[in-house]
Structures are given as structure tokens and as C-alpha cells.
Design a protein around this motif. Sequence first.
Motif, mmCIF file in Angstrom:
data_model
loop_
_atom_site.group_PDB
_atom_site.id
_atom_site.type_symbol
_atom_site.label_atom_id
_atom_site.label_comp_id
_atom_site.label_asym_id
_atom_site.label_seq_id
_atom_site.Cartn_x
_atom_site.Cartn_y
_atom_site.Cartn_z
ATOM 1 N N ASP A 178 0.824 -1.213 0.000
ATOM 2 C CA ASP A 178 0.000 0.000 0.000
ATOM 3 C C ASP A 178 0.860 1.266 0.000
ATOM 4 N N ALA A 179 1.938 1.266 0.784
ATOM 5 C CA ALA A 179 2.784 2.461 0.868
ATOM 6 C C ALA A 179 3.388 2.802 -0.492
ATOM 7 N N VAL A 180 3.748 1.779 -1.258
ATOM 8 C CA VAL A 180 4.318 2.011 -2.595
ATOM 9 C C VAL A 180 3.276 2.655 -3.499
ATOM 10 N N ARG A 181 2.058 2.154 -3.462
ATOM 11 C CA ARG A 181 0.999 2.693 -4.322
ATOM 12 C C ARG A 181 0.693 4.160 -3.966
ATOM 13 N N ILE A 182 0.660 4.450 -2.676
ATOM 14 C CA ILE A 182 0.358 5.821 -2.235
ATOM 15 C C ILE A 182 1.459 6.776 -2.673
ATOM 16 N N LYS A 183 2.717 6.368 -2.510
ATOM 17 C CA LYS A 183 3.824 7.253 -2.903
ATOM 18 C C LYS A 183 3.937 7.360 -4.423
ATOM 19 N N ALA A 184 3.604 6.294 -5.137
ATOM 20 C CA ALA A 184 3.600 6.375 -6.603
ATOM 21 C C ALA A 184 2.569 7.395 -7.067
ATOM 22 N N LEU A 185 1.401 7.402 -6.431
ATOM 23 C CA LEU A 185 0.369 8.381 -6.777
ATOM 24 C C LEU A 185 0.849 9.804 -6.500
ATOM 25 N N PHE A 186 1.534 9.998 -5.376
ATOM 26 C CA PHE A 186 2.106 11.310 -5.060
ATOM 27 C C PHE A 186 3.055 11.756 -6.174
ATOM 28 N N ALA A 187 3.946 10.874 -6.596
ATOM 29 C CA ALA A 187 4.903 11.233 -7.640
ATOM 30 C C ALA A 187 4.201 11.530 -8.963
ATOM 31 N N ILE A 188 3.186 10.747 -9.301
ATOM 32 C CA ILE A 188 2.428 10.992 -10.532
ATOM 33 C C ILE A 188 1.801 12.381 -10.496
ATOM 34 N N SER A 189 1.215 12.723 -9.357
ATOM 35 C CA SER A 189 0.580 14.044 -9.251
ATOM 36 C C SER A 189 1.597 15.161 -9.442
ATOM 37 N N CYS A 190 2.828 14.953 -8.986
ATOM 38 C CA CYS A 190 3.880 15.967 -9.147
ATOM 39 C C CYS A 190 4.362 16.066 -10.590
ATOM 40 N N LEU A 191 4.124 15.023 -11.385
ATOM 41 C CA LEU A 191 4.562 15.024 -12.782
ATOM 42 C C LEU A 191 3.475 15.481 -13.751
ATOM 43 N N VAL A 192 2.225 15.538 -13.303
ATOM 44 C CA VAL A 192 1.148 15.940 -14.226
ATOM 45 C C VAL A 192 0.604 17.334 -13.931
ATOM 46 N N ARG A 193 0.688 17.790 -12.693
ATOM 47 C CA ARG A 193 0.147 19.097 -12.358
ATOM 48 C C ARG A 193 1.059 20.178 -12.928
ATOM 49 N N ALA A 194 0.481 21.082 -13.729
ATOM 50 C CA ALA A 194 1.229 22.194 -14.340
ATOM 51 C C ALA A 194 2.394 21.683 -15.190
ATOM 52 N N GLN A 195 2.268 20.527 -15.792
ATOM 53 C CA GLN A 195 3.327 19.971 -16.640
ATOM 54 C C GLN A 195 2.645 19.270 -17.825
ATOM 55 N N GLU A 196 2.585 19.976 -18.963
ATOM 56 C CA GLU A 196 1.856 19.464 -20.123
ATOM 57 C C GLU A 196 2.447 18.156 -20.630
ATOM 58 N N GLY A 197 3.782 18.061 -20.643
ATOM 59 C CA GLY A 197 4.411 16.823 -21.103
ATOM 60 C C GLY A 197 4.040 15.647 -20.228
ATOM 61 N N GLY A 198 3.988 15.881 -18.924
ATOM 62 C CA GLY A 198 3.594 14.818 -18.000
ATOM 63 C C GLY A 198 2.154 14.407 -18.195
ATOM 64 N N LEU A 199 1.287 15.381 -18.409
ATOM 65 C CA LEU A 199 -0.126 15.066 -18.629
ATOM 66 C C LEU A 199 -0.305 14.256 -19.906
ATOM 67 N N GLN A 200 0.416 14.601 -20.956
ATOM 68 C CA GLN A 200 0.291 13.864 -22.214
ATOM 69 C C GLN A 200 0.755 12.420 -22.060
ATOM 70 N N GLN A 201 1.849 12.207 -21.318
ATOM 71 C CA GLN A 201 2.278 10.828 -21.057
ATOM 72 C C GLN A 201 1.229 10.089 -20.241
ATOM 73 N N PHE A 202 0.687 10.753 -19.246
ATOM 74 C CA PHE A 202 -0.365 10.167 -18.403
ATOM 75 C C PHE A 202 -1.543 9.727 -19.261
ATOM 76 N N LEU A 203 -1.950 10.552 -20.207
ATOM 77 C CA LEU A 203 -3.075 10.215 -21.075
ATOM 78 C C LEU A 203 -2.735 9.060 -22.007
ATOM 79 N N ARG A 204 -1.545 9.085 -22.600
ATOM 80 C CA ARG A 204 -1.147 8.018 -23.533
ATOM 81 C C ARG A 204 -1.075 6.665 -22.834
ATOM 82 N N LEU A 205 -0.717 6.684 -21.567
ATOM 83 C CA LEU A 205 -0.564 5.437 -20.807
ATOM 84 C C LEU A 205 -1.856 5.044 -20.092
ATOM 85 N N ASP A 206 -2.975 5.676 -20.486
ATOM 86 C CA ASP A 206 -4.292 5.359 -19.927
ATOM 87 C C ASP A 206 -4.337 5.624 -18.421
ATOM 88 N N GLY A 207 -3.755 6.758 -18.036
ATOM 89 C CA GLY A 207 -3.662 7.094 -16.621
ATOM 90 C C GLY A 207 -5.002 7.263 -15.935
#
Length: 336
Positions: A178-207
Motif C-alpha cells: 500500500d505504501a508504494v501505491r500511495i507514494k507512486a500516486l504522489f509522484a504521478i501528481s507531481c509530474l502531471v500538475r502544471a506539466q503538459e508533457g507529463g499530462l500527455q504521457q499520463f493520457l497516452r498510458l491510460d492514466g
Amino acid sequence: MAEGGAGGNQPPREHPQNLQGLLQMAITAGNAEPSQLEPMSDERRQWLQEAMAQAFRGQLEEVEQMKECLRVLEAVSPGGDGGETSEPAEGDPSRQASALELLAELCENLDNAADFCKLDGMRLLAHRYLEHPIPELRWRAAHLVGTCAQNVPKVQEQALALGCMRKLLRLLDHDGADAVRIKALFAISCLVRAQEGGLQQFLRLDGFSVLMRAMQSPVEKLKVKSAFLLQNLLLDHPEHKETLCSMGMVQQLVALIRSEHSPFHEHVLGALCSLVTDFPQGVRECREPQLALEELLRERCQLLQQQEEFQEELEFCERLQRVCFQTPPEDSSMDR
């Protein structure tokens, strides 16, 4: 920071401990009124020289700490992904966990986060520690990725180029800890918020699908944080509402609201509010008779009345009632 005599020309009692403290001191001095500006005394000049030396020395000391941490992390630990094993002292997982913990603390400083990447630290996280067999090292690595990436575009870009998004989504979707999943979500949020490139990767990977599955997890903290991220992505990027509707997001959110009541529902209802605001298609889907959403909202409002701890959830219910069932679908702008 206290200062000595009149006009601020006496040396302060303490030196700034790092470059950010020195910058703050410079900003404060730059805001002084013209009438307060005086020629710098020899005593103050000497103090300033010492302060700058100490601040730069502090920054260099932190860089050296990061280098030492990376030396610990570069050692191949027993059971790691290298084949060979180092001396036990060099490959001790407890030392590696401590190194990741210290790096996370140091990289709260944006300069240190940038230096960490220059030292190739992000590559080490991406290629070894996000997939390490020891769960504590995986979650600490994911936490460090997020800590470094917060509000630092160059760091975000490097993490994305190294494939961190794909690995983090895999951790969020499939990791057994569970701790890994929670921290992975934290990192994902840091890569998609205010970061267009991160959001596009998130979308392509069916985020969005991964996020929806995380909201169906039995882990309350993971559910809450997933719903919160979904709500914020909808607020920041309303252009993706049609995609979400085509995925059946309205139906899935309503199904979550029907589950046993918990504080998590506040964030699900917030995400649903964001989805239908200024989006007639979302409103029409909420009105589908088979969902019976109007009755569900009415019952939920009755349940939450006079319960102060659920007032925000109650407000979301009332807004959804107004937008979805008291106005035409074409007039679905929500009062904020």
C-alpha cells in the motif's frame, strides 16, 4: 532576522544558513526605503562576506551529503538487480533506505533537487529503485521522485524522459504494498500538475483508467488521494471531460457514491461536480434513469443534514442536484 543599529547598517546577529536564506536577506535589504540606504560600513561588509561564504559552504556541504548518499545507493545490494553483490556494509538495505530518506529531506530545497538530477540521481531512481524488490526502497524512491519534481520543470522533464511515468503508473496499478501505491500516486501528481508533457504521457498510458482503479481500492488514503487528483485534473484540464465520459466515468463515480458511506465520498462527489460543470453531456449522463442519481442525492442530503463534519460533501450534493436536476443540460455552469 534581527538587525543591529539604526538604518540596518549594523550586522545581523546570525548568518543565513544556505543560498535561499541569503536570497531572502537580499530581498529584504532591497525593499528598504531610499532614506534608509547608507554607505556600507566596514563591519557590515565583513559580515556580508562571511555570510556569503557560510551560505555557499552550507550548499556545498549539502551537495557532498547527496554525493555520499548516491554512493550508498549505487552499491549493488543483495537481491538487487545487478547479479554481483557488494560487501554487506555497502549493500545494506537499511543504509539505502536512510540515504533515500536524507535525499528526500535535502531535495525539499529546489537547488538541491536540481543538483540531485545533475548528479544522475534521477536516473538511478528510475532504473533501479522504482523497481527494487524491497518495498520500502520502492516507496522511498517514488517519494523522492515526487519531492524532486514538485514545481521544477527541468526535473519533471528529466523524470519523464527516463520513463518514470510508466513505472509509477505500474506501481500504482499493481504493487502489492500500500505504501508504494500511495507514494507512486504522489509522484504521478507531481509530474502531471502544471506539466503538459507529463499530462500527455499520463493520457497516452491510460492514466485515467489507472486512477479509476485506484479509487476502487480498499485503501482509504489511496482512494481519497486518487479522487482528489481526478478532481483537480478536471478543474485544470476541462478539455478531457469528453474522454472521461466516453470511458464511463460518470457511471463509475456514481457506483462509488453508492458504496458504504465514508469521508472518501466527499472527493468523489467533488470530482463528479467538476465533471458536469459547463459540460451538458455529463449532465445528461447523470440524468439517465438507470443511475437513479437524483434519488441517491436526495437520500444523501438527508443523511448529512446536521452533521458538521460532512458539510462539504453536503454542498457537493446540493450543487449536483441544482445542476443536474433543476436546470436544462445546456445551462450547466455551476455556482462556485
